[in-house]
Write a protein that holds these residues in place. Structure first.
Motif, PDB file in Angstrom:
ATOM      1  N   LYS A  49     129.892 -12.638  51.286  1.00  0.00           N
ATOM      2  CA  LYS A  49     130.552 -13.698  51.379  1.00  0.00           C
ATOM      3  C   LYS A  49     130.072 -14.568  52.242  1.00  0.00           C
ATOM      4  O   LYS A  49     129.596 -15.590  52.483  1.00  0.00           O
ATOM      5  CB  LYS A  49     131.564 -13.321  50.801  1.00  0.00           C
ATOM      6  CG  LYS A  49     131.924 -13.158  49.118  1.00  0.00           C
ATOM      7  CD  LYS A  49     133.271 -12.759  48.861  1.00  0.00           C
ATOM      8  CE  LYS A  49     133.069 -12.185  48.131  1.00  0.00           C
ATOM      9  NZ  LYS A  49     134.964 -12.117  46.998  1.00  0.00           N
ATOM     10  N   GLU A  50     130.728 -14.102  53.780  1.00  0.00           N
ATOM     11  CA  GLU A  50     131.380 -15.376  54.882  1.00  0.00           C
ATOM     12  C   GLU A  50     130.938 -14.032  56.281  1.00  0.00           C
ATOM     13  O   GLU A  50     130.893 -12.657  56.035  1.00  0.00           O
ATOM     14  CB  GLU A  50     132.364 -15.665  55.238  1.00  0.00           C
ATOM     15  CG  GLU A  50     132.873 -16.326  55.694  1.00  0.00           C
ATOM     16  CD  GLU A  50     133.786 -16.832  55.828  1.00  0.00           C
ATOM     17  OE1 GLU A  50     134.040 -18.462  56.371  1.00  0.00           O
ATOM     18  OE2 GLU A  50     135.060 -16.392  55.110  1.00  0.00           O
ATOM     19  N   LEU A  51     130.121 -14.532  57.386  1.00  0.00           N
ATOM     20  CA  LEU A  51     129.847 -14.201  58.412  1.00  0.00           C
ATOM     21  C   LEU A  51     130.505 -15.112  59.975  1.00  0.00           C
ATOM     22  O   LEU A  51     129.883 -16.028  59.504  1.00  0.00           O
ATOM     23  CB  LEU A  51     128.442 -13.564  58.222  1.00  0.00           C
ATOM     24  CG  LEU A  51     128.026 -13.015  59.254  1.00  0.00           C
ATOM     25  CD1 LEU A  51     128.560 -11.502  60.057  1.00  0.00           C
ATOM     26  CD2 LEU A  51     126.275 -12.442  59.435  1.00  0.00           C
ATOM     27  N   ILE A  90     124.554 -16.146  51.963  1.00  0.00           N
ATOM     28  CA  ILE A  90     126.409 -16.139  53.174  1.00  0.00           C
ATOM     29  C   ILE A  90     125.727 -17.093  53.346  1.00  0.00           C
ATOM     30  O   ILE A  90     125.618 -17.671  54.160  1.00  0.00           O
ATOM     31  CB  ILE A  90     125.976 -14.612  53.702  1.00  0.00           C
ATOM     32  CG1 ILE A  90     125.203 -13.856  53.027  1.00  0.00           C
ATOM     33  CG2 ILE A  90     127.435 -14.209  54.817  1.00  0.00           C
ATOM     34  CD1 ILE A  90     126.023 -13.250  52.083  1.00  0.00           C
ATOM     35  N   LYS A  91     127.675 -17.345  53.735  1.00  0.00           N
ATOM     36  CA  LYS A  91     128.132 -18.802  54.393  1.00  0.00           C
ATOM     37  C   LYS A  91     128.347 -18.614  55.805  1.00  0.00           C
ATOM     38  O   LYS A  91     129.231 -17.527  56.526  1.00  0.00           O
ATOM     39  CB  LYS A  91     129.658 -19.069  53.681  1.00  0.00           C
ATOM     40  CG  LYS A  91     129.225 -20.094  55.090  1.00  0.00           C
ATOM     41  CD  LYS A  91     131.352 -20.621  54.657  1.00  0.00           C
ATOM     42  CE  LYS A  91     132.195 -21.875  55.284  1.00  0.00           C
ATOM     43  NZ  LYS A  91     133.392 -22.260  54.566  1.00  0.00           N
ATOM     44  N   VAL A  97     133.066  -9.202  58.580  1.00  0.00           N
ATOM     45  CA  VAL A  97     132.354 -10.036  57.661  1.00  0.00           C
ATOM     46  C   VAL A  97     133.454  -9.860  56.491  1.00  0.00           C
ATOM     47  O   VAL A  97     133.832  -8.983  55.953  1.00  0.00           O
ATOM     48  CB  VAL A  97     131.988  -8.560  57.671  1.00  0.00           C
ATOM     49  CG1 VAL A  97     130.703  -8.388  56.282  1.00  0.00           C
ATOM     50  CG2 VAL A  97     130.632  -8.549  58.904  1.00  0.00           C
ATOM     51  N   ASP A  98     133.906 -10.757  55.078  1.00  0.00           N
ATOM     52  CA  ASP A  98     133.939 -10.896  53.795  1.00  0.00           C
ATOM     53  C   ASP A  98     135.422 -11.180  54.189  1.00  0.00           C
ATOM     54  O   ASP A  98     136.238 -10.821  53.596  1.00  0.00           O
ATOM     55  CB  ASP A  98     133.095 -10.624  53.099  1.00  0.00           C
ATOM     56  CG  ASP A  98     132.506 -10.635  52.627  1.00  0.00           C
ATOM     57  OD1 ASP A  98     131.298 -11.489  52.841  1.00  0.00           O
ATOM     58  OD2 ASP A  98     131.217  -9.270  52.369  1.00  0.00           O
ATOM     59  N   GLN A  99     135.821 -10.977  55.811  1.00  0.00           N
ATOM     60  CA  GLN A  99     137.502 -11.796  56.044  1.00  0.00           C
ATOM     61  C   GLN A  99     138.083 -10.323  55.676  1.00  0.00           C
ATOM     62  O   GLN A  99     139.287 -10.033  55.573  1.00  0.00           O
ATOM     63  CB  GLN A  99     138.292 -12.071  55.262  1.00  0.00           C
ATOM     64  CG  GLN A  99     137.584 -14.043  55.215  1.00  0.00           C
ATOM     65  CD  GLN A  99     138.792 -14.639  55.375  1.00  0.00           C
ATOM     66  OE1 GLN A  99     140.297 -14.938  54.702  1.00  0.00           O
ATOM     67  NE2 GLN A  99     137.831 -15.914  55.405  1.00  0.00           N
ATOM     68  N   GLN A 100     137.064  -8.782  55.689  1.00  0.00           N
ATOM     69  CA  GLN A 100     137.804  -8.016  55.664  1.00  0.00           C
ATOM     70  C   GLN A 100     137.589  -6.542  56.504  1.00  0.00           C
ATOM     71  O   GLN A 100     137.569  -5.943  57.290  1.00  0.00           O
ATOM     72  CB  GLN A 100     137.176  -7.092  53.691  1.00  0.00           C
ATOM     73  CG  GLN A 100     137.490  -5.555  54.071  1.00  0.00           C
ATOM     74  CD  GLN A 100     138.294  -5.143  53.776  1.00  0.00           C
ATOM     75  OE1 GLN A 100     139.533  -6.148  53.686  1.00  0.00           O
ATOM     76  NE2 GLN A 100     138.904  -4.037  54.459  1.00  0.00           N
ATOM     77  N   LYS A 144     142.072 -11.358  58.018  1.00  0.00           N
ATOM     78  CA  LYS A 144     142.285 -12.271  57.510  1.00  0.00           C
ATOM     79  C   LYS A 144     143.166 -13.506  58.825  1.00  0.00           C
ATOM     80  O   LYS A 144     142.820 -14.531  59.321  1.00  0.00           O
ATOM     81  CB  LYS A 144     143.703 -12.600  57.109  1.00  0.00           C
ATOM     82  CG  LYS A 144     142.418 -12.561  55.410  1.00  0.00           C
ATOM     83  CD  LYS A 144     144.075 -12.048  54.090  1.00  0.00           C
ATOM     84  CE  LYS A 144     143.553 -11.903  52.553  1.00  0.00           C
ATOM     85  NZ  LYS A 144     144.805 -12.377  51.888  1.00  0.00           N
ATOM     86  N   ASP A 145     143.773 -12.112  59.950  1.00  0.00           N
ATOM     87  CA  ASP A 145     144.546 -12.898  60.794  1.00  0.00           C
ATOM     88  C   ASP A 145     143.195 -13.413  62.288  1.00  0.00           C
ATOM     89  O   ASP A 145     143.572 -14.232  62.977  1.00  0.00           O
ATOM     90  CB  ASP A 145     145.043 -11.711  61.764  1.00  0.00           C
ATOM     91  CG  ASP A 145     145.945 -11.407  61.006  1.00  0.00           C
ATOM     92  OD1 ASP A 145     146.905 -11.983  60.079  1.00  0.00           O
ATOM     93  OD2 ASP A 145     147.052 -10.584  61.313  1.00  0.00           O
TER      94      ASP A 145
END
Length: 488
Positions: free
Chosen positions: A337-339, A364-365, A412-415, A446-447
């Motif tokens: 999803k996101e990087l 991917i964003k 990566v993907d907020q994880q 998330k932090d």
């Protein structure tokens, strides 16, 4: 007779020159370099003959010196017993990871022989004063030992407060060890602090000493670039911050205050970081200081159900080869999803560059945050050579404007999070002693995301259209410095 001597000297000079040139050519051909790196070295030594040979002697070979090299090869076999004991404490280890993190944690386990470690006491620190205040508090509370390694310790301001706290702890019987890179901490070793600390009982080691006569036994630009603090084999600090006062450090460079990111961790992860520190210490001094054998400390076992799973990646001579490079590629290709990437120096390998572009092209964003003003002119221009291809692929490039963004992080993907000391450049990926934490946890992600988004809020988005019409002389400079990318 004089003419004869001159002719003989000239003949000997050219004979010696060609012998050296053939020797270097042989070394390049017999060692597996990337094609761009090999071509760059050939062009440097043949187009700039004397200069090219000197550059090769300083920077061309990745060696640590015979004594250190032999120690590095023996270290891991000697630590196997300690690691076996550590791995016997099964409650320390996480058996399952999130989908996005599984591949990277499997890679780390295969290459380093250890699974991800559980931890729920992990905090991100972004404010220099808060970091120093927290660190000093921990130093004063230390009961047994304090170990530190830094690339730069710059006396003055907040750094002196840490020095005084360390000295005070040493005087009350705490075993303190401090290892600082010779080049990065040259101001420290020229100051009064080195001797004051030694007089107080602190073991101070100057790592990889700078000496022009060592160029034939060790690559001179190999640096100890880690930033690590260990307290009582339980508390660990690591991240991008050197032991400096950001309000004083390199203010004459005109890049503003340095912005850093540090992690403070409590728990058994200190054991694996301690092994890395003991290896560095032994490579430098020849003395073994393995941490105490791990015990099932009750504090280690009070873990929440939703805890962090952490891997520690160490690089440098004597450590698993290309590990950070492989980790970066695995993390980037795991994105769905996101990087988000923050780095002060953007000079990636071709593999990493293409992986980032591919991530953006598969939807991917992708966002990269770098400082608008950099303290390295060479890196500044070399990094710009990557911009066009990144922008064409759909990557968003943010130029941070509130100082020199020195944080090194990948989310990566907020994880899946990677934070530590490694820059996105060839020196960190292939050469220096570096350390990176890999954290699999959504709350921690998330932090980190909130910090990265804050960086973005203080940044200017690079406009693709404006970038495409930049002046021709800038393009020439970018491509010229890109040519030396494998050597930076």
């Amino acid at each position: 007779m004089t003419t004869l001597y001159i002719s003989l000297f000239t003949w000997l000079f050219f004979f010696g020159y060609w012998i050296i040139l053939i020797s270097i050519t042989y070394q390049i051909l017999t060692k597996r370099h990337s094609t761009p790196a090999a071509i760059a070295w050939f062009l440097v030594i043949y187009i700039f003959p004397i200069f090219g040979i000197v550059i090769w002697l300083f920077f061309g070979k990745l060696y640590l010196g015979e004594r250190r090299f032999q120690l590095a090869n023996k270290i891991w076999s000697k630590t196997n017993v300690w690691l076996t004991d550590f791995k016997s404490c099964e409650t320390f280890f996480e058996k399952k990871n999130s989908d996005v993190a599984t591949s990277l944690f499997q890679l780390c386990k295969h290459r380093q022989g250890i699974s991800g470690i559980k931890c729920d006491q992990l905090k991100l620190l972004t404010n220099a004063k808060e970091i120093i205040k927290t660190l000093i508090h921990d130093i004063y509370l230390a009961k047994n030992n304090i170990e530190m390694v830094f690339y730069i310790w710059k006396p003055g301001g907040l750094a002196d407060d840490v020095a005084n706290a360390l000295i005070s702890s040493a005087k009350r019987g705490i075993h303190c060890r401090l290892m600082l890179d010779s080049a990065g901490s040259v101001d420290f070793f020229r100051s009064k602090w080195a001797q004051i600390m030694r007089n107080s009982g602190i073991q101070v080691v100057e790592a990889l000493k700078i000496n022009i006569f060592r160029i034939f036994i060790r690559r001179i630009d190999l640096r100890q670039h880690r930033k690590v603090i260990l307290i009582d084999n339980y508390i660990t600090y690591t991240g991008s911050m050197n032991l400096v006062d950001p309000s004083l450090f390199k203010q004459s460079a005109g890049v503003g205050q340095w912005i850093d990111l540090m992690a403070r961790i409590e728990g058994p992860i200190a054991g694996t970081v301690g092994i890395i520190y003991s290896c560095d210490w032994e490579i430098e001094t020849g003395k073994k200081i393995l941490p105490k054998k791990p015990k099932k400390n009750k504090n280690f076992l009070k873990l929440k159900k939703k805890h962090n799973s952490i891997q520690v990646i160490a690089s440098g001579p004597g450590f698993p080869k290309n590990m950070i490079h492989q980790a970066l590629l695995t993390a980037i290709y795991s994105a769905r999803k996101e990087l988000i990437i923050t780095t002060p120096y953007l000079v990636p390998s071709d593999d990493v560059h293409h992986a980032i572009c591919t991530a953006a092209q598969r939807g991917i964003k992708v966002s990269i945050i770098i400082p608008r003003y950099n303290d390295s002119i060479l890196v500044k221009w070399a990094s710009r050579a990557f911009f066009s291809e990144l922008l064409d692929a759909g990557v968003k490039i943010y130029l941070f404007e509130k100082g020199l963004l020195h944080s090194k992080s990948i989310l990566v993907d907020q994880q899946l999070s990677l934070i530590g000391t490694a820059n996105l450049d060839m020196r960190s990926l292939w050469l220096n002693f570096e350390i990176t934490l890999v954290i699999d946890n959504s709350q921690f992600g998330k932090d980190l995301a909130s910090i990265q988004y804050e960086y973005i809020s203080h940044s200017r988005l690079l406009d693709k259209k404006l970038w495409s019409i930049r002046s021709h002389w800038k393009i020439i400079l970018e491509n010229f410095f890109y040519f030396f990318n494998p050597l930076l």
